[in-house]
Design a protein around this motif. Structure first.
Motif, PDB file in Angstrom:
ATOM      1  N   GLU A 157       0.841  -1.195   0.083  1.00  0.00           N
ATOM      2  CA  GLU A 157      -0.164   0.054  -0.038  1.00  0.00           C
ATOM      3  C   GLU A 157       0.799   1.320   0.129  1.00  0.00           C
ATOM      4  OE1 GLU A 157       0.141  -1.565   4.265  1.00  0.00           O
ATOM      5  OE2 GLU A 157       0.085  -2.134   2.255  1.00  0.00           O
ATOM      6  N   ASN A 158       2.260   1.186   0.237  1.00  0.00           N
ATOM      7  CA  ASN A 158       3.010   2.143   0.418  1.00  0.00           C
ATOM      8  C   ASN A 158       3.673   2.673  -0.961  1.00  0.00           C
ATOM      9  OD1 ASN A 158       2.317   2.533   2.882  1.00  0.00           O
ATOM     10  ND2 ASN A 158       4.398   1.757   3.621  1.00  0.00           N
ATOM     11  N   GLY A 159       3.159   2.083  -2.126  1.00  0.00           N
ATOM     12  CA  GLY A 159       3.714   2.311  -3.471  1.00  0.00           C
ATOM     13  C   GLY A 159       4.542   1.430  -4.058  1.00  0.00           C
ATOM     14  N   ASN A 160       4.668   1.400  -5.406  1.00  0.00           N
ATOM     15  CA  ASN A 160       5.463   0.575  -6.171  1.00  0.00           C
ATOM     16  C   ASN A 160       6.961   0.807  -6.370  1.00  0.00           C
ATOM     17  OD1 ASN A 160       6.527  -1.277  -8.199  1.00  0.00           O
ATOM     18  ND2 ASN A 160       4.531  -1.281  -9.269  1.00  0.00           N
ATOM     19  N   THR A 161       7.730   0.372  -5.281  1.00  0.00           N
ATOM     20  CA  THR A 161       9.028   0.726  -5.202  1.00  0.00           C
ATOM     21  C   THR A 161       9.777   0.214  -6.329  1.00  0.00           C
ATOM     22  OG1 THR A 161       8.777   0.790  -2.908  1.00  0.00           O
ATOM     23  CG2 THR A 161      11.096   0.887  -3.704  1.00  0.00           C
ATOM     24  N   LEU A 162       9.665  -1.125  -6.792  1.00  0.00           N
ATOM     25  CA  LEU A 162      10.204  -1.695  -7.738  1.00  0.00           C
ATOM     26  C   LEU A 162      10.067  -1.066  -9.042  1.00  0.00           C
ATOM     27  CD1 LEU A 162      11.838  -3.998  -9.122  1.00  0.00           C
ATOM     28  CD2 LEU A 162       9.419  -5.259  -9.163  1.00  0.00           C
ATOM     29  N   LYS A 163       8.981  -0.380  -9.189  1.00  0.00           N
ATOM     30  CA  LYS A 163       8.748   0.495 -10.775  1.00  0.00           C
ATOM     31  C   LYS A 163       9.862   1.759 -10.564  1.00  0.00           C
ATOM     32  CE  LYS A 163       5.321   2.204 -13.678  1.00  0.00           C
ATOM     33  NZ  LYS A 163       3.728   2.345 -13.616  1.00  0.00           N
TER      34      LYS A 163
END
Length: 252
Positions: free
Chosen positions: A175-181
């Motif tokens: 829920e804290n964002g797409n860090t991988l992207k």
């Protein structure tokens, strides 16, 4: 293979716990010989992740874990291995180089067999030894927070290590964002070199109780949802490191 673990999360205890867990998985589940050491005395000592007050005197309970406080042992071990080329000398398990001073980390500079894993837990305050360890390491495992500003700051200053680095996102929450992207698009990090360490609310308690090894104990079948996801992630990271070790060995 030498792996330098560089924690920039601001969570020294949990980062050392992650390193201990990855080392335990490599030794117990992948049957690798693993040495763990640290170049700092901040927070818990390495042995505290594997023993508590009730088990320190009963090391026989931990078939995979041994404590060595003398750096001379480490030196003699490699001498013995090199002398007995015709006879494989195997010491399966986790070896903790954790003396009361900081002499053990100096062994990181010594040549070690390719099939052995040596994990070094680097101080967050990057001192001269830490920077040299980054150069000596075959692989650098960077433990990142799931925080865009801190990740940007890291890559803004240390992008040069990307070619030999793996990146682990600590306490990851979808829920804290797409860090991988973000890592792929902004910094050109390959997807294959990134793994997520999902949030596990009980991990600090596991570390405090000296039960990191118990997460991977043979016969353990009952896991909470969080615990199962965490153990799976640790396994994937350990297997990635071993895979990288094999690729590096082929090139050398």
């Amino acid at each position: 293979m030498k792996v330098a673990f560089w924690n920039i999360t601001g969570l020294p205890g949990n980062a050392t716990g992650y390193i201990s867990a990855i080392g335990a998985y490599c030794a117990i589940c992948l049957k690798k010989e693993v040495f763990l050491s640290s170049n700092h005395l901040k927070g818990r000592r390495l042995e505290d992740y594997f023993f508590n007050d009730s088990t320190k005197s009963g090391k026989e309970k931990y078939a995979n874990c041994y404590l060595y406080g003398e750096t001379g042992y480490f030196r003699r071990l490699w001498e013995e291995k090199h002398r007995k080329q015709d006879k494989e000398v195997t010491l399966e398990g986790i070896h903790l180089l954790a003396p009361p001073d900081l002499m053990a980390p100096l062994m990181f500079y010594h040549e070690i067999p390719k099939e052995t894993l040596y994990f070094m837990d680097l101080s967050e305050e990057m001192n001269a030894f830490s920077f040299r360890a980054l150069e000596e390491a075959d692989l650098v495992a960077v433990i990142l927070p799931q925080n865009k500003a801190e990740i940007h700051n890291f890559f803004d200053h240390y992008s040069s290590i990307i070619p030999k680095a793996l990146f682990f996102i600590a306490e990851y929450r979808k829920e804290n964002g797409n860090t991988l992207k973000n890592l792929q698009n902004l910094y050109g990090v390959e997807e294959s070199k990134v793994r997520m360490l999902p949030y596990f609310s009980e991990f600090d308690y596991v570390c405090e109780m000296g039960e990191v090894e118990g997460l991977f104990r043979t016969g353990k079948t009952e896991y909470t949802e969080q615990e199962a996801a965490f153990v799976k992630a640790i396994g994937e990271i350990a297997e990635l490191i071993v895979q990288q070790m094999e690729q590096i060995s082929k090139k050398s």
